[in-house]
Enzyme design. Structure first.
Site, short mmCIF file in Angstrom:
data_model
loop_
_atom_site.label_atom_id
_atom_site.label_comp_id
_atom_site.label_asym_id
_atom_site.label_seq_id
_atom_site.Cartn_x
_atom_site.Cartn_y
_atom_site.Cartn_z
N ASP A 146 -5.69 2.49 12.42
CA ASP A 146 -5.24 3.29 12.08
C ASP A 146 -5.29 4.01 10.86
OD1 ASP A 146 -3.23 1.47 12.81
OD2 ASP A 146 -3.11 -0.05 11.46
N ARG A 184 1.36 4.15 16.52
CA ARG A 184 0.80 4.38 14.79
C ARG A 184 1.02 5.90 15.73
NH1 ARG A 184 1.67 1.19 11.66
NH2 ARG A 184 -0.35 -0.73 11.45
N SER A 222 -2.68 -10.29 6.50
CA SER A 222 -1.86 -9.23 7.45
C SER A 222 -1.28 -9.32 8.09
CB SER A 222 -3.03 -8.43 6.63
OG SER A 222 -3.16 -6.46 7.41
N ASP A 270 0.62 -1.18 -0.39
CA ASP A 270 0.00 -0.07 -0.23
C ASP A 270 0.91 1.23 0.18
OD1 ASP A 270 -2.02 -1.70 0.22
OD2 ASP A 270 -3.12 -1.05 2.47
N1 ARG Z 1 -6.73 -4.14 14.62
C1 ARG Z 1 -5.70 -3.81 15.41
C2 ARG Z 1 -5.98 -2.55 16.34
O1 ARG Z 1 -6.39 -2.29 15.34
C3 ARG Z 1 -4.48 -4.35 14.50
C4 ARG Z 1 -4.23 -3.75 13.53
C5 ARG Z 1 -2.95 -4.61 13.15
N2 ARG Z 1 -3.24 -4.53 11.80
C6 ARG Z 1 -2.92 -5.70 10.37
N3 ARG Z 1 -2.42 -5.57 9.12
N4 ARG Z 1 -2.46 -6.72 10.87
O2 ARG Z 1 -4.85 -2.29 16.75
#
Ligand code: ARG
Length: 396
Positions: free
Chosen positions: A122, A93, A173, A13
């Site tokens: 995110d 993040r 992912s 991405d």
């Molecule tokens: N659901 C989790 C969060 O919002 C993890 C997201 C992580 N992304 C991934 N591509 N595995 O913190």
């Protein structure tokens, strides 16, 4: 000359964002900033290689120490959790975005770009920081704005010389930092699908974990871990050591239904061995030194803190206020906790503190420090209103 800073992971991405910035958004200078919060070395190298091929001004910023001390440690103090998820992606993040701001100032950028899609969490976490602290620069989110399908995206990538190796075309992912590893997507999204063993890379399964338990003693000062089995170490080394030790014993596998910020319910799998072990130990020490009312009140504070951190509001004033309360309590969270790590579980096996609100004398049956017969008065008024309720009920 228009310059853009891409918050760059090196994945598909964010790599696709590079030619997009030039072709579709009219930037002639693209700067990529990859922030090292403990993701695999191979991810960092991939980011560097792709940035080179795609001709960006690239920076890799190692923030592991800062991540541990300023993000993981406050998370331990707050027993950082959201719906059974030891928040880990969430807490990295804001720091990643903060570094992008720092580099935007340094290189004199006009705008920010990130690769988050419009469905996840995110985008909230990264954009909040870019908008709150990013000096009013516009924020571009091409993945959200263009709404590409995966196939269209891969096609566009191929046209621009971004090679899609097996690893990027793979079905899971993965997001990884020192505090946790999240695996989602593909078949894993189906709540009733049993996750295959191959999704795990930090933790052993119960059948391959050692048959004898490991006991580890974690020393705490002001609510943060400072030693393992009596050996003092810096935060980064301690977290890494704990990750290895707990992971080896299969601790920290989590499979939950999670309500995303938007309300979307998703099935999530995590590996958070260090987080589960250290937070279990931290809580055990709080239980020893805090009053009954402090424990009850702090669980509410922790809940609110976890929610703010999950939603990416790391720099929210309420979070600062809660941190002040949490830090005050942590002054007494000093001592050590023995954990028994065994086949997927981290159980408290002992705890001690100079601030323990526990007296062996008072709790013991042989104690004469207060006269038990004096209790009769207290018993006569305990539950007074409940007793009235029952006597009225009998009368009517
Ligand atoms: N659901 C989790 C969060 O919002 C993890 C997201 C992580 N992304 C991934 N591509 N595995 O913190």
């Amino acid at each position: 000359m228009k310059k853009v800073v891409i918050v760059y992971s090196g994945g598909l991405d964010t790599s696709v964002c590079i030619p997009m910035m030039r072709d579709m958004y009219g930037f002639d200078q693209v700067v990529t900033v990859t922030v090292d919060v403990g993701q695999p070395e191979s991810d960092l190298r991939q980011a560097e290689e792709r940035a080179k091929i795609l001709g960006t001004e690239h920076y890799t910023v190692d923030v592991k120490k800062e991540f541990v001390e300023d993000y993981i440690f406050p998370t331990i103090k707050a027993n950082g959790d959201y719906q059974g998820y030891p928040i880990s992606t969430s807490i990295a993040r804001p720091l990643i975005a903060l570094k992008a701001v720092e580099y935007a100032d340094r290189v004199g950028a006009d705008a920010f770009c990130h690769g988050c899609t419009g469905k996840g969490n995110d985008q909230f976490r990264i954009e909040f920081v870019l908008r709150a602290l990013g000096g009013g620069r516009p924020v571009i989110a091409p993945m959200r704005e263009k709404n590409y399908t995966r196939t269209e995206e891969i096609e566009y990538a191929a046209q621009h010389g971004i090679k899609i190796e097996q690893s990027t075309a793979k079905i899971w992912s993965i997001d990884e930092n020192l505090w946790g590893r999240s695996i989602e997507g593909g078949l894993l999204e189906e709540p009733n699908y049993i996750p295959p063993e191959e999704i795990f890379s930090w933790t052993k399964g119960p059948d391959t974990a050692p048959n004898t338990p490991t006991i580890v003693e974690i020393g705490f000062e002001n609510g943060v871990p400072v030693s393992l089995d009596g050996t003092r170490m810096d935060g980064l080394s301690l977290v890494k050591k704990m990750l290895a030790l707990a992971g080896e014993n299969g601790v920290g596998r989590i499979d939950i239904m999670e309500d995303r910020i938007l309300g979307l319910k998703v099935r999530e799998n995590y590996e958070c061995p260090a987080a589960v072990a250290l937070i279990t130990a931290h809580k055990a020490l709080e239980d020893l030194v805090c009053t009954k009312e402090e424990r009850a009140f702090k669980s509410m504070v922790d809940y609110q803190w976890g929610k703010l951190a999950y939603e990416g509001l790391w720099f929210d004033p309420l979070k600062e206020d809660l941190d002040a309360f949490i830090n005050k309590i942590q002054e007494r969270v000093v001592g050590s906790v023995k954990l028994r790590l065994f086949k997927g579980q981290a159980k408290v096996a002992g705890r001690t503190s100079p601030f323990a609100l526990y007296s062996e004398e008072m709790a013991s049956f042989d104690d004469k420090s207060f006269d038990q017969s004096e209790m009769t008065g207290a018993l006569k008024v305990h539950g007074l209103q409940s007793r009235m309720y029952w006597s009225l009920k009998k009368e009517n």
